[in-house]
Write a protein that holds these residues in place. Sequence first.
Motif, PDB file in Angstrom:
ATOM      1  N   THR A  21     -13.746  -4.261   3.334  1.00  0.00           N
ATOM      2  CA  THR A  21     -13.756  -2.994   2.593  1.00  0.00           C
ATOM      3  C   THR A  21     -14.582  -3.126   1.316  1.00  0.00           C
ATOM      4  N   THR A  36     -20.115   1.272   7.520  1.00  0.00           N
ATOM      5  CA  THR A  36     -18.914   1.521   8.317  1.00  0.00           C
ATOM      6  C   THR A  36     -18.134   0.221   8.407  1.00  0.00           C
ATOM      7  N   MET A  37     -16.827   0.372   8.516  1.00  0.00           N
ATOM      8  CA  MET A  37     -15.960  -0.794   8.683  1.00  0.00           C
ATOM      9  C   MET A  37     -15.076  -0.517   9.893  1.00  0.00           C
ATOM     10  N   THR A  38     -15.135  -1.373  10.886  1.00  0.00           N
ATOM     11  CA  THR A  38     -14.322  -1.185  12.085  1.00  0.00           C
ATOM     12  C   THR A  38     -13.365  -2.355  12.255  1.00  0.00           C
ATOM     13  N   GLN A  39     -12.111  -1.976  12.463  1.00  0.00           N
ATOM     14  CA  GLN A  39     -11.053  -2.956  12.645  1.00  0.00           C
ATOM     15  C   GLN A  39     -10.559  -2.800  14.083  1.00  0.00           C
ATOM     16  N   SER A  40     -10.413  -3.897  14.796  1.00  0.00           N
ATOM     17  CA  SER A  40      -9.894  -3.799  16.154  1.00  0.00           C
ATOM     18  C   SER A  40      -8.453  -4.267  16.190  1.00  0.00           C
ATOM     19  N   PHE A  41      -7.634  -3.492  16.892  1.00  0.00           N
ATOM     20  CA  PHE A  41      -6.257  -3.912  17.125  1.00  0.00           C
ATOM     21  C   PHE A  41      -6.156  -4.249  18.607  1.00  0.00           C
ATOM     22  N   GLY A  42      -5.553  -5.358  18.922  1.00  0.00           N
ATOM     23  CA  GLY A  42      -5.401  -5.696  20.339  1.00  0.00           C
ATOM     24  C   GLY A  42      -4.575  -6.947  20.453  1.00  0.00           C
ATOM     25  N   PRO A  43      -4.651  -7.605  21.592  1.00  0.00           N
ATOM     26  CA  PRO A  43      -3.842  -8.813  21.791  1.00  0.00           C
ATOM     27  C   PRO A  43      -4.078  -9.829  20.677  1.00  0.00           C
ATOM     28  N   ALA A  45      -4.652  -9.320  17.611  1.00  0.00           N
ATOM     29  CA  ALA A  45      -3.919  -8.965  16.390  1.00  0.00           C
ATOM     30  C   ALA A  45      -2.462  -9.412  16.519  1.00  0.00           C
ATOM     31  N   ARG A  46      -1.924  -9.292  17.737  1.00  0.00           N
ATOM     32  CA  ARG A  46      -0.548  -9.767  17.955  1.00  0.00           C
ATOM     33  C   ARG A  46      -0.455 -11.275  17.766  1.00  0.00           C
ATOM     34  N   PRO A  64     -21.418   2.516  15.171  1.00  0.00           N
ATOM     35  CA  PRO A  64     -20.868   1.381  14.404  1.00  0.00           C
ATOM     36  C   PRO A  64     -20.399   0.253  15.315  1.00  0.00           C
ATOM     37  N   TYR A  65     -21.252  -0.154  16.234  1.00  0.00           N
ATOM     38  CA  TYR A  65     -20.866  -1.192  17.172  1.00  0.00           C
ATOM     39  C   TYR A  65     -21.636  -2.467  16.856  1.00  0.00           C
TER      40      TYR A  65
ATOM     41  N   SER B  28      -1.456  -0.627  19.873  1.00  0.00           N
ATOM     42  CA  SER B  28      -1.811  -2.005  20.221  1.00  0.00           C
ATOM     43  C   SER B  28      -0.648  -2.964  20.046  1.00  0.00           C
ATOM     44  N   ALA B  33      -1.492  -1.787  24.209  1.00  0.00           N
ATOM     45  CA  ALA B  33      -2.816  -1.250  24.541  1.00  0.00           C
ATOM     46  C   ALA B  33      -3.837  -1.768  23.526  1.00  0.00           C
ATOM     47  N   TYR B  34      -4.995  -1.153  23.483  1.00  0.00           N
ATOM     48  CA  TYR B  34      -6.039  -1.551  22.552  1.00  0.00           C
ATOM     49  C   TYR B  34      -6.363  -0.392  21.618  1.00  0.00           C
ATOM     50  N   ALA B  35      -6.859  -0.727  20.442  1.00  0.00           N
ATOM     51  CA  ALA B  35      -7.227   0.325  19.492  1.00  0.00           C
ATOM     52  C   ALA B  35      -8.299  -0.185  18.550  1.00  0.00           C
ATOM     53  N   THR B  36      -9.172   0.717  18.124  1.00  0.00           N
ATOM     54  CA  THR B  36     -10.078   0.397  17.024  1.00  0.00           C
ATOM     55  C   THR B  36      -9.950   1.492  15.972  1.00  0.00           C
ATOM     56  N   MET B  37     -10.170   1.113  14.737  1.00  0.00           N
ATOM     57  CA  MET B  37     -10.151   2.066  13.636  1.00  0.00           C
ATOM     58  C   MET B  37     -11.443   1.880  12.862  1.00  0.00           C
ATOM     59  N   THR B  38     -12.233   2.924  12.755  1.00  0.00           N
ATOM     60  CA  THR B  38     -13.492   2.841  12.029  1.00  0.00           C
ATOM     61  C   THR B  38     -13.479   3.783  10.840  1.00  0.00           C
ATOM     62  N   GLN B  39     -13.854   3.222   9.710  1.00  0.00           N
ATOM     63  CA  GLN B  39     -13.890   3.965   8.464  1.00  0.00           C
ATOM     64  C   GLN B  39     -15.353   4.022   8.036  1.00  0.00           C
ATOM     65  N   SER B  40     -15.816   5.198   7.665  1.00  0.00           N
ATOM     66  CA  SER B  40     -17.200   5.293   7.203  1.00  0.00           C
ATOM     67  C   SER B  40     -17.232   5.451   5.701  1.00  0.00           C
ATOM     68  N   PHE B  41     -18.129   4.712   5.081  1.00  0.00           N
ATOM     69  CA  PHE B  41     -18.358   4.864   3.648  1.00  0.00           C
ATOM     70  C   PHE B  41     -19.741   5.490   3.506  1.00  0.00           C
TER      71      PHE B  41
END
Lengths: 201, 201
Positions: A21, A36-43, A45-46, A64-65, B28, B33-41
């Motif tokens: 951030t 852009t800032m992308t956070q992935s949640f998935g296995p 993260a667990r 934003p990939y 997630s 399941a899976y998830a992504t969170m993207t924040q744009s500045f």
Amino acid sequence: MQLTEIRIAGFGGQGVILAATVIGKAASIFQGAYATMTQSFGPEARGGSSSAQVILSGDPILYPYVAQPDVLVVMSQEAYTRFAPQLKPGGTLIIEQDLVRLDNTPHGAARIYGVPATRLAEELGRKMVLNVVMVGFFGAITKVLEAESLRQAVADSVPPSFQKLNLSAFEKGWDYGVKLLDKLAHNGEPNGHLVSLEGEA
Amino acid sequence: MQLTEIRIAGFGGQGVILAATVIGKAASIFQGAYATMTQSFGPEARGGSSSAQVILSGDPILYPYVAQPDVLVVMSQEAYTRFAPQLKPGGTLIIEQDLVRLDNTPHGAARIYGVPATRLAEELGRKMVLNVVMVGFFGAITKVLEAESLRQAVADSVPPSFQKLNLSAFEKGWDYGVKLLDKLAHNGEPNGHLVSLEGEA
């Protein structure tokens, strides 16, 4: 600002998301670019690991990939093992040198820089600021962002009572990076081997 | 879990990012399941607005790019004006009904749901939890996630001393959504017009 893709990874509790951030804010809010800032949640993260992707650009970012980051910052062995193969050939790898041991796998990183961020944070009495030490080191090494933008972004991202501590952490990392570059200016650029103020360079 | 793209937008200070994080974690960490969170500045962040994209999926997400969200949650007029045209035809639009006035532009939203989230938060004595009221309402209306996963994600995302308050905010939003769906079960589904417990439906 040239399009720059960055991945920061470590384990939960190291403040990976805050570090990402700060870099995003420095570019956008304090330097007039986009991020852009992308956070992935998935296995993963667990499993207690944490990673974030940051893209910096002079133009609005449509996709934003992060495929192959230009810069990879790793703060755990697991993060190194998982993400080092994705680094763009010729990219920059930055490691927390006490937490990551490089394996023998050849990879595309032309430049590998190490910093004892946890130890530097402990010198300030708060191990938790290792993430901001890493941000400072990242800033000095990559020169993608101005020191002053990063300082403002640090101050803007932490509670007022923690600003002084975090700004000191930033300076520690930045200074360490400047000293390392200084040393390299005399000894030659790194080429696939770790360089650090204590290591092989 | 079916691929679901969500955009949450409002102004700075409304807790847009926390709302997005709660939804990503619910999917997630608490629902496998899976998830992504993207924040744009960018310039819009300097203007005090805030938005985040969340993608939920049963499979790993390779491209966290939200083109046309299935669900758009807006908490400010500016966010509505900016993002409503991007909503997927037939998608779901959720608005903070005291902060957003629908304009006459026709758009593809088949279903528009309103909730007085700020007022509901104020009933708990803390306007700041309007974001979690919105998350509760979102959960009840969309049925994409289980209530219990969302509750766990709320508890996991706020400091311990604020858990009770935020869980109450979640229930307020969830209950309001359940009541609204109940009313619709009698009066018929919405079709391009705002429905709320106080409004036109």
